[in-house]
Design a protein around this motif. Structure first.
Motif, PDB file in Angstrom:
ATOM      1  N   LEU A  54       0.818  -1.207   0.000  1.00  0.00           N
ATOM      2  CA  LEU A  54       0.000   0.000   0.000  1.00  0.00           C
ATOM      3  C   LEU A  54       0.855   1.261   0.000  1.00  0.00           C
ATOM      4  CD1 LEU A  54      -2.978  -0.801   2.416  1.00  0.00           C
ATOM      5  CD2 LEU A  54      -3.060  -0.421  -0.052  1.00  0.00           C
ATOM      6  N   LEU A 174      -1.045   3.646   7.486  1.00  0.00           N
ATOM      7  CA  LEU A 174      -1.084   2.332   6.855  1.00  0.00           C
ATOM      8  C   LEU A 174      -1.118   1.230   7.901  1.00  0.00           C
ATOM      9  CD1 LEU A 174       1.599   2.957   4.080  1.00  0.00           C
ATOM     10  CD2 LEU A 174      -0.879   3.229   3.910  1.00  0.00           C
ATOM     11  N   ARG A 177      -3.403  -2.447   8.060  1.00  0.00           N
ATOM     12  CA  ARG A 177      -4.069  -2.736   6.791  1.00  0.00           C
ATOM     13  C   ARG A 177      -3.756  -4.170   6.390  1.00  0.00           C
ATOM     14  NH1 ARG A 177      -5.358   1.559   8.627  1.00  0.00           N
ATOM     15  NH2 ARG A 177      -5.998   3.377   7.426  1.00  0.00           N
ATOM     16  N   ASP A 181      -7.488  -5.194   2.020  1.00  0.00           N
ATOM     17  CA  ASP A 181      -7.510  -3.768   1.704  1.00  0.00           C
ATOM     18  C   ASP A 181      -6.726  -3.483   0.432  1.00  0.00           C
ATOM     19  OD1 ASP A 181      -8.944  -2.934   4.103  1.00  0.00           O
ATOM     20  OD2 ASP A 181      -7.123  -3.473   5.180  1.00  0.00           O
ATOM     21  N   VAL A 182      -5.588  -4.160   0.273  1.00  0.00           N
ATOM     22  CA  VAL A 182      -4.781  -3.999  -0.935  1.00  0.00           C
ATOM     23  C   VAL A 182      -5.574  -4.415  -2.167  1.00  0.00           C
ATOM     24  CG1 VAL A 182      -2.689  -4.732  -2.133  1.00  0.00           C
ATOM     25  CG2 VAL A 182      -2.646  -4.395   0.338  1.00  0.00           C
ATOM     26  N   SER A 238      -6.731   5.963  -2.861  1.00  0.00           N
ATOM     27  CA  SER A 238      -5.679   6.005  -1.838  1.00  0.00           C
ATOM     28  C   SER A 238      -6.199   6.568  -0.524  1.00  0.00           C
ATOM     29  CB  SER A 238      -4.489   6.838  -2.337  1.00  0.00           C
ATOM     30  OG  SER A 238      -4.808   8.204  -2.437  1.00  0.00           O
ATOM     31  N   VAL A 241      -8.359   4.035   1.468  1.00  0.00           N
ATOM     32  CA  VAL A 241      -7.681   2.942   2.148  1.00  0.00           C
ATOM     33  C   VAL A 241      -6.723   3.419   3.234  1.00  0.00           C
ATOM     34  CG1 VAL A 241      -5.638   2.713   0.662  1.00  0.00           C
ATOM     35  CG2 VAL A 241      -6.640   0.679   1.703  1.00  0.00           C
ATOM     36  N   SER A 242      -6.276   4.676   3.165  1.00  0.00           N
ATOM     37  CA  SER A 242      -5.249   5.123   4.115  1.00  0.00           C
ATOM     38  C   SER A 242      -5.599   6.390   4.873  1.00  0.00           C
ATOM     39  CB  SER A 242      -3.920   5.364   3.368  1.00  0.00           C
ATOM     40  OG  SER A 242      -4.020   6.497   2.521  1.00  0.00           O
TER      41      SER A 242
END
Length: 321
Positions: A54, A174, A177, A181-182, A238, A241-242
């Motif tokens: 990530l 991050l 995770r 998630d990736v 991005s 997810v982060s």
């Protein structure tokens, strides 16, 4: 050193930063333990590997997005975080969490990407004809509005647990995770990257001005929508997810441009490499700060990026940017 050699060096540094991210932490995990059937092997597969992947992808996305936005707007101060794109994506994500849409498949990602894409369209509308200063002021308006609406949503959160979840997500990290998630974020970011990389020739033509670009057969409306969709998918994915990781797209293209020159197409791929290097290295160093916890990646990048942005503004006032 020629450009090909620099690109090879950037690739090697990206690999080195990726390997560092796999190893670094409160507990160092060396390559000999990566596939071991013990606690170190579990930490590597379940936590370190998804986090490193990530970091690589998010850094590349933000570096590339910054380079494309600077080329399109012909403004070296452009960046998803400075112009309110990241904040708008975060607002979309916060609304998704508040309404429980994050529990639906791709709900959080859809809302974040919608927020990012909408902010770019609004920026183009409210800053039209205002020159470089107009873009910066328009971005500040969007960023302030998105921040205020985000704070409002937090203030009306139904319970402190929801508010805490939103705040932790907004700080950008991050941590914890997983590979799931990736796999969820990667297709959106990959499609956004593909769209943004396709803009190189058109961005080169834009250096001649809009009339010059049109004379070379560039469809400016099509280019605008490609960038809106590309940045929306890439930055929205991005952020979803982060959380918000700012200033990567501002800092990296400036260093890349000093080596590769001003031609926009020449700096797109190197900016992606540079963004990955910066994000992976910053995330690794954030884990090594003494203490029981770790510094959030979004906070670390803000501490690094804010002084750099101030320096660029001072240079801009002197006519150096």
């Amino acid at each position: 050193m020629n450009k090909r050699a620099v690109t090879s060096l950037l690739l090697l540094l990206t690999v080195a930063a990726f390997l560092l991210s796999l190893m670094a932490g409160k507990v160092w995990i060396w390559p000999t333990s990566w596939m071991a059937d013990n606690a170190d092997g579990w930490i590597f597969l379940e936590l370190r590997l998804p986090r490193a992947v990530l970091g690589l992808c998010i850094g590349a996305v933000l570096g590339l997005s910054g380079a494309v936005m600077q080329g399109y707007l012909r403004n070296s101060l452009a960046d998803p975080s400075v112009l309110g794109v990241s904040a708008s994506a975060a607002l979309g994500g916060v609304v998704a969490i508040y309404l429980g849409l994050n529990l639906l498949p791709f709900g959080l990602f859809a809302c974040a990407m919608l927020g990012a894409g909408s902010s770019i369209l609004l920026l183009l509308v409210i800053s039209r004809g205002g020159g470089p200063v107009g873009f910066i002021l328009g971005g500040m308006v969007l960023s302030t509005l998105a921040g205020a609406l985000t704070a409002f949503v937090i203030s009306i959160a139904p319970n402190p647990f929801a508010a805490n979840e939103i705040i932790n997500w907004l700080m950008g990290a991050l941590t914890d995770r997983l590979m799931a998630d990736v796999l969820t974020a990667l297709p959106f970011m990959a499609l956004g990257v593909a769209l943004l990389l396709s803009t190189g020739r058109a961005l080169d033509a834009l250096t001649l001005g809009e009339n010059g670009a049109k004379s070379l057969g560039i469809n400016l409306l099509r280019l605008q929508w490609i960038i809106v969709l590309g940045v929306g998918l890439a930055v929205g994915g991005s952020v979803a997810v982060s959380g918000v990781v700012g200033f990567v797209g501002l800092v990296v293209p400036h260093f890349i441009r000093a080596i590769y020159g001003e031609q926009p197409s020449e700096i797109l791929l190197p900016s992606a490499f540079g963004g990955a290097i910066l994000t992976l290295t910053a995330d690794s160093l954030a884990r090594l700060v003494p203490g029981p916890g770790e510094v959030r990646l979004g906070i670390a990048m803000a501490v690094l990026g804010a002084p750099f942005f101030l320096l660029l503004l001072l240079r801009y006032r002197k006519g150096a940017v």
